[in-house]
Design a protein around this motif. Structure first.
Motif, PDB file in Angstrom:
ATOM      1  N   ALA A 189       1.620 -65.402  35.093  1.00 37.53           N
ATOM      2  CA  ALA A 189       1.689 -66.443  36.133  1.00 37.53           C
ATOM      3  C   ALA A 189       1.965 -65.822  37.489  1.00 37.53           C
ATOM      4  CB  ALA A 189       2.788 -67.450  35.780  1.00 37.53           C
ATOM      5  N   SER A 190       1.550 -66.548  38.514  1.00 36.84           N
ATOM      6  CA  SER A 190       1.854 -66.177  39.896  1.00 36.84           C
ATOM      7  C   SER A 190       1.835 -67.445  40.728  1.00 36.84           C
ATOM      8  CB  SER A 190       0.823 -65.166  40.420  1.00 36.84           C
ATOM      9  OG  SER A 190      -0.468 -65.750  40.444  1.00 36.84           O
ATOM     10  N   ASP A 191       2.415 -67.379  41.906  1.00 35.90           N
ATOM     11  CA  ASP A 191       2.285 -68.472  42.855  1.00 35.90           C
ATOM     12  C   ASP A 191       2.318 -67.893  44.263  1.00 35.90           C
ATOM     13  OD1 ASP A 191       4.917 -67.878  43.407  1.00 35.90           O
ATOM     14  OD2 ASP A 191       5.724 -69.841  42.868  1.00 35.90           O
ATOM     15  N   PHE A 192       2.029 -68.739  45.221  1.00 37.28           N
ATOM     16  CA  PHE A 192       1.970 -68.303  46.612  1.00 37.28           C
ATOM     17  C   PHE A 192       2.901 -69.162  47.442  1.00 37.28           C
ATOM     18  CE2 PHE A 192      -2.095 -67.507  44.578  1.00 37.28           C
ATOM     19  CZ  PHE A 192      -2.267 -66.155  44.818  1.00 37.28           C
ATOM     20  N   ARG A 193       3.481 -68.544  48.455  1.00 40.54           N
ATOM     21  CA  ARG A 193       4.413 -69.272  49.295  1.00 40.54           C
ATOM     22  C   ARG A 193       4.413 -68.650  50.684  1.00 40.54           C
ATOM     23  NH1 ARG A 193      10.404 -67.211  47.528  1.00 40.54           N
ATOM     24  NH2 ARG A 193      10.891 -68.307  49.459  1.00 40.54           N
ATOM     25  N   ALA A 194       4.762 -69.462  51.668  1.00 41.66           N
ATOM     26  CA  ALA A 194       4.968 -68.940  53.010  1.00 41.66           C
ATOM     27  C   ALA A 194       6.396 -68.421  53.102  1.00 41.66           C
ATOM     28  CB  ALA A 194       4.728 -70.033  54.047  1.00 41.66           C
ATOM     29  N   ILE A 195       6.543 -67.263  53.701  1.00 43.00           N
ATOM     30  CA  ILE A 195       7.870 -66.656  53.814  1.00 43.00           C
ATOM     31  C   ILE A 195       8.030 -66.113  55.226  1.00 43.00           C
ATOM     32  CG2 ILE A 195       7.177 -64.336  53.059  1.00 43.00           C
ATOM     33  CD1 ILE A 195       9.805 -64.317  51.397  1.00 43.00           C
ATOM     34  N   ASN A 196       9.230 -66.225  55.753  1.00 40.22           N
ATOM     35  CA  ASN A 196       9.481 -65.838  57.139  1.00 40.22           C
ATOM     36  C   ASN A 196      10.109 -64.452  57.205  1.00 40.22           C
ATOM     37  OD1 ASN A 196       8.483 -68.262  58.007  1.00 40.22           O
ATOM     38  ND2 ASN A 196      10.481 -69.232  58.222  1.00 40.22           N
ATOM     39  N   LEU A 197       9.463 -63.579  57.962  1.00 48.07           N
ATOM     40  CA  LEU A 197       9.997 -62.244  58.231  1.00 48.07           C
ATOM     41  C   LEU A 197      10.809 -62.317  59.523  1.00 48.07           C
ATOM     42  CD1 LEU A 197      10.121 -59.144  57.808  1.00 48.07           C
ATOM     43  CD2 LEU A 197       7.947 -58.997  59.047  1.00 48.07           C
ATOM     44  N   THR A 198      12.108 -62.076  59.428  1.00 49.83           N
ATOM     45  CA  THR A 198      12.991 -62.172  60.592  1.00 49.83           C
ATOM     46  C   THR A 198      13.783 -60.876  60.722  1.00 49.83           C
ATOM     47  OG1 THR A 198      14.710 -63.222  59.238  1.00 49.83           O
ATOM     48  CG2 THR A 198      13.183 -64.675  60.394  1.00 49.83           C
ATOM     49  N   GLY A 199      14.679 -60.865  61.715  1.00 50.06           N
ATOM     50  CA  GLY A 199      15.491 -59.671  61.933  1.00 50.06           C
ATOM     51  C   GLY A 199      14.758 -58.599  62.711  1.00 50.06           C
ATOM     52  N   ILE A 200      13.591 -58.918  63.239  1.00 51.52           N
ATOM     53  CA  ILE A 200      12.842 -57.977  64.058  1.00 51.52           C
ATOM     54  C   ILE A 200      12.548 -58.641  65.398  1.00 51.52           C
ATOM     55  CG2 ILE A 200      11.817 -56.675  62.155  1.00 51.52           C
ATOM     56  CD1 ILE A 200       9.430 -58.446  62.238  1.00 51.52           C
ATOM     57  N   GLU A 201      11.798 -57.963  66.254  1.00 50.41           N
ATOM     58  CA  GLU A 201      11.605 -58.460  67.610  1.00 50.41           C
ATOM     59  C   GLU A 201      11.059 -59.882  67.631  1.00 50.41           C
ATOM     60  OE1 GLU A 201       9.171 -55.799  69.746  1.00 50.41           O
ATOM     61  OE2 GLU A 201      10.627 -54.151  69.725  1.00 50.41           O
ATOM     62  N   GLU A 202      10.042 -60.146  66.826  1.00 49.77           N
ATOM     63  CA  GLU A 202       9.420 -61.466  66.828  1.00 49.77           C
ATOM     64  C   GLU A 202       9.261 -61.932  65.390  1.00 49.77           C
ATOM     65  OE1 GLU A 202       5.033 -63.176  67.889  1.00 49.77           O
ATOM     66  OE2 GLU A 202       6.075 -62.070  69.488  1.00 49.77           O
ATOM     67  N   PRO A 203       9.866 -63.081  65.014  1.00 48.62           N
ATOM     68  CA  PRO A 203       9.719 -63.548  63.624  1.00 48.62           C
ATOM     69  C   PRO A 203       8.254 -63.843  63.308  1.00 48.62           C
ATOM     70  CG  PRO A 203      10.655 -65.270  65.005  1.00 48.62           C
ATOM     71  CD  PRO A 203      10.634 -64.033  65.841  1.00 48.62           C
ATOM     72  N   GLU A 204       7.910 -63.681  62.061  1.00 51.36           N
ATOM     73  CA  GLU A 204       6.512 -63.866  61.662  1.00 51.36           C
ATOM     74  C   GLU A 204       6.459 -64.567  60.313  1.00 51.36           C
ATOM     75  OE1 GLU A 204       2.439 -61.219  60.872  1.00 51.36           O
ATOM     76  OE2 GLU A 204       4.299 -60.263  61.543  1.00 51.36           O
ATOM     77  N   GLU A 205       5.512 -65.500  60.201  1.00 54.92           N
ATOM     78  CA  GLU A 205       5.283 -66.164  58.921  1.00 54.92           C
ATOM     79  C   GLU A 205       4.240 -65.375  58.133  1.00 54.92           C
ATOM     80  OE1 GLU A 205       2.967 -70.072  57.341  1.00 54.92           O
ATOM     81  OE2 GLU A 205       4.442 -70.415  58.940  1.00 54.92           O
TER      82      GLU A 205
END
Length: 899
Positions: A189-205
């Motif tokens: 099994a697998s699934d997909f999700r949006a995750i937020n990368l933070t702690g750097i200059e500009e957060p990114e989804e």
């Protein structure tokens, strides 16, 4: 057909191609190997598997036959390439071939205009054919880049209450399937999700894939650096590790070689990077930026949410039908044990190779390939006509060679060498042109589609171009060569020359037949292209029901760890409204859960209060949550009642606005305002009706969908799309929009910032490219056909120069001559139309079978068909008129001096 019978049928022609000695020694092994491969493909099934199988078998047989024939000729000087006795040694054969090559090259250079026209015609047709074959090869023939990919299958659930054929699987059902079935070696099994990368200059989804570690092993994953997940790292609480995609590592982290072992903050939690996956590793979504491990054990009891993507590998010897039969039995038991969640659920399997493209795309690509091959055939007919005229000019040479003892086989080889050489030159130019066409196709592939489905020029495609160009050379060369080598040719040559060099009736009939075939194929191609392009035009250029100009759009996905409750989502939306209202230069904004013209849409049943209807018969509708400003910002018209208002809050009566299509399909017309509907377990009052807008990408060639629009206050969501209107250039609002979001939450990424027009162009890039390709093929076919008509009429005028001179000298009017020549062309065009119209309707019927779900109104309109006929007729008349006008300007004195 059984494997044994298939092996006997296939090996019979194989025995004709292969040398007798080779067949005697290895024939049994070939038969057994073919039977086993046939049986394995038969178990997998699917059109793509069969196409790949036959392409592999036939190309392999041809390559083996050529290799063994060459080996026989080189090791036995008394044998030729066909295994027959020969008086020539291989060196003598090579010397003769060299002489033919040099002579053919001289003849091509000696007639530069004819050669240039032939090369250009073939190069254009070959480039189109090669480009379409690259797409067909990628989508249908090339095996997936996974070990034993023919045994990989996807498992989906179905629900008779949802009009969507493939649904994700709930975790509890997945575990039941895995533990109760023995048809699979592996079921992951697998699934997909949006995750937020933070702690750097500009957060990114980012898009993250959560996978079972064994699934990556089954797919043959090998990291570019670092390692894969372990089974222990998939346990909840110990799975704070991550694999990065190569493009993310290079673009966001500057290809830092020390990335392995470093920590990233994902959704507010630290995760350790254990490796980097190469760009070539793709599974299901091309937008995945990182992978995370999970065994999904913490969701073992979740039978409500269906969000798992299930991949299985069949055991050796188990067919997909047998595995599906076991799954259906298990699904039946689960429906009895868990009626609340599984009563309407079913199950189905699909070969991973058949997941993309779908049935419609498959037939459409096959139709494109058929159209491209028809254009290539037109080019072959066209060049064959040129070479028939050219062999007329070489008639004396051929007669002299025959009189000096040259055999027909020797002359045939000489003439074919010239035609094949010219075709190979055209193939090389066409291959270069195909590179640019393939790049255009690759750029039109949607971003979420894995790049393994993007067409590219590889060895099989280049081999196809080479073989096709050589075959084209044989096709157009053989007709001219056989006509030139007729038994009575040398006997009639002097008589023909003494009469002014006119061709025999047989040669005239052949040229006329070639041009008629060209025109018939051109008519079929252009008419099909016109009808399809009209449908695509309705899709792309029709009125969307809203104003897409001057709108900047963006996507915001709220992380569950911070905005998991409805109250938190509403609070974020309230704070965002304050900040967006204060952006200078913006005349309005709206938030929604789905942008117009987006891909894909789900549908759920809806019941009108007071109307008894069986659950299975309830109409299906789609839905969106929007802010009340949606109607003013997108400039959508309200037809009845009122729009949504700011007073439609969470604690007020649930309300909705529906579209015209909802009123037509669900309510059967009439006044919808005040009606109450039951949707997803909630009673909702309809307060307004809006004009139907193009909510999904295909609207315009597919019927509109009933739609419900609910207030975001009453139906909040974590994924929001924002739209800001401005009178200036939309991107001038990008920085203020980022600042507004980050003022509320500095760690909240905002992604996909683009104008709504750019978004729509992106979603429609595929249809636009296919429509352009169709028209290019159609006009290529038209141009080649007109060249053929012009060439035949012009050549006829040239050969009748003396006759026209005599007729003018005797007092015949030029108008009579003009009508006579035009009559010749009109006969060819008329016959071509009689043959081409049935071909056109047959091709349209094929395309219609591929697009049975499409709105057929555009296809049934006579406009495109009549326009095509008129355009072809006018163009053909011009092509006939130009040489006919030249015939009227013949000087009798000069014409008689040609004797």
């Amino acid at each position: 057909m059984t494997p044994d019978r298939a092996a006997r049928v296939f090996c019979r022609p194989a025995g004709w191609l292969l040398p007798a000695r080779f067949v005697a020694e290895f024939g049994d092994e070939l038969r057994v190997a073919f039977r086993d491969r046939y049986a394995r493909t038969r178990r997998v099934g699917g059109a793509a598997s069969w196409l790949g199988f036959w392409w592999s078998e036939i190309s392999g047989l041809v390559a083996t036959a050529a290799r063994e024939r060459l080996r026989l000729a080189s090791s036995h000087p008394s044998f030729d390439l066909f295994g027959n006795r020969s008086v020539l040694s291989p060196m003598e054969v090579l010397s003769t071939m060299r002489q033919d090559f040099i002579y053919s090259l001289r003849m091509i250079i000696r007639t530069p205009i004819v050669s240039a026209i032939a090369v250009l015609s073939l190069a254009l047709a070959l480039s189109a054919t090669t480009a379409v074959f690259a797409l067909l090869s990628t989508w249908l023939l090339r095996p997936l880049p996974y070990p034993d990919s023919d045994r990989l299958v996807n498992l989906f659930e179905t629900d008779r209450n949802i009009s969507f054929s493939r649904l994700r699987v709930s975790p509890a059902n997945y575990f039941d399937f895995r533990e109760q079935i023995d048809a699979f070696e592996f079921l992951g099994a697998s699934d997909f999700r949006a995750i937020n990368l933070t702690g750097i200059e500009e957060p990114e989804e980012l898009t993250a894939a959560r996978v079972m570690p064994e699934l990556m092993t089954q797919l043959g994953a090998e990291p570019l650096m670092g390692r894969l997940f372990t089974e222990r790292e998939a346990i909840d609480g110990e799975n704070a590790v991550v694999l990065l995609r190569e493009s993310l590592w290079r673009n966001r982290f500057g290809a830092d070689p020390q990335i392995v072992g470093s920590e990233l903050l994902l959704d507010g939690a630290p995760h350790t990077v254990i490796g980097v996956m190469p760009e070539t590793f793709e599974y299901l979504l091309g937008t995945v930026s990182l992978w995370m491990p999970s065994d999904f054990e913490t969701r073992r009891e979740d039978r409500e949410s269906g969000d798992l993507r299930i991949l299985g590998r069949l055991r050796d010897g188990v067919t997909m039908a047998q595995a599906e039969e076991q799954l259906i039995a298990i699904a039946g038991r689960l429906a009895e044990e868990h009626p609340d969640t599984n009563r309407t659920r079913g199950v189905r399997l699909q070969s991973m190779r058949d997941e993309f493209p779908g049935e419609t795309d498959t037939v459409l690509i096959q139709a494109l390939m058929l159209i491209a091959l028809a254009a290539l055939m037109i080019a072959c007919f066209n060049v064959a006509g040129l070479y028939l005229a050219k062999t007329d000019l070489r008639a004396k040479e051929i007669a002299v060679r025959t009189a000096l003892g040259a055999g027909k086989g020797r002359l045939l080889r000489l003439l074919l060498t010239e035609s094949v050489l010219l075709a190979l030159v055209a193939g090389g130019i066409g291959l270069v042109l195909a590179v640019y066409a393939i790049r255009g196709m690759s750029g039109a592939i949607p971003a979420e589609l894995p790049r393994m489905y993007a067409p590219h020029l590889d060895a099989p495609v280049a081999l196809f171009a080479l073989l096709t160009s050589a075959a084209a050379g044989v096709v157009f060369g053989i007709s001219a060569a056989l006509q030139a080598l007729r038994s009575d040719r040398e006997r009639s040559i002097l008589l023909e020359t003494s009469r002014g060099g006119s061709s025999t009736r047989a040669r005239k009939r052949l040229r006329a037949a070639l041009v008629t075939g060209e025109f018939a194929l051109a008519l079929a191609i252009l008419m099909s292209a016109g009808v399809l392009t009209t449908m695509f035009g309705a899709w792309i250029n029709g009125d969307p029901g809203f104003n897409p100009e001057g709108l900047l759009t963006a996507q915001v996905t709220l992380p569950e760890y911070r905005y998991g409750s409805d109250a938190q989502q509403r609070e974020f939306l309230h704070d965002l409204a304050v900040e967006l209202d204060a952006i200078p230069g913006s005349s309005g904004w709206a938030a929604m859960t789905k942008l117009p013209r987006s891909r894909g849409y789900a549908q759920l049943p809806v019941v009108v209060e007071g109307r008894a209807v069986a659950e299975d018969d309830a109409p299906r509708v789609s839905w969106s949550s929007i802010t009340p400003s949606f109607f003013s910002t997108l400039e959508v018209r309200i037809r009845q009642g009122r729009p949504l208002l700011e007073t439609d809050r969470a604690d007020s009566v649930p309300v909705a606005v529906v579209n015209d299509r909802f009123v037509e399909v669900v309510l059967g017309g009439g006044d919808a305002v005040g009606e109450r509907i039951l949707f997803e377990g909630e009673t909702i009052e309809i307060v307004g009706v809006m004009a139907t807008i193009a909510d999904f990408r295909e609207q315009g060639i597919m019927p509109a969908v009933p739609w419900i629009y609910r207030p975001l206050e009453q139906a909040p969501a974590r994924r929001l799309y924002l739209a800001l209107r401005t009178a200036a250039e939309p991107h001038t609002l990008a920085d203020p929009l980022r600042a507004a979001v980050w003022k509320i939450d500095p760690d909240q990424p905002i992604s996909a910032i683009q104008s709504l027009r750019e978004y729509i162009d992106m979603t429609l890039s595929g249809p636009r490219y296919i429509g352009a390709l169709l028209y290019q093929l159609g006009f290529l076919a038209l141009g080649l056909a007109l060249m053929g008509i012009y060439g035949v009429v012009a050549f006829s005028v040239t050969q009748q120069t003396r006759e026209f001179g005599i007729r003018i000298a005797l007092g015949e009017q030029t108008g009579s001559l003009l009508r006579g020549v035009l009559r010749q062309g009109a006969k060819l065009v008329g016959l071509g139309m009689l043959i081409g119209l049935p071909l056109a309707f047959g091709l349209l019927r094929l395309l219609g079978s591929a697009m049975s779900s499409l709105n057929s109104d555009a296809a049934l309109r006579p406009g495109p068909m009549v326009a095509t006929l008129v355009m072809l007729t006018v163009a053909a008349a011009i092509a006939c008129y130009l040489p006919a006008r030249r015939a009227t300007q013949v000087d009798p004195v000069i014409a008689l001096q040609e004797e």
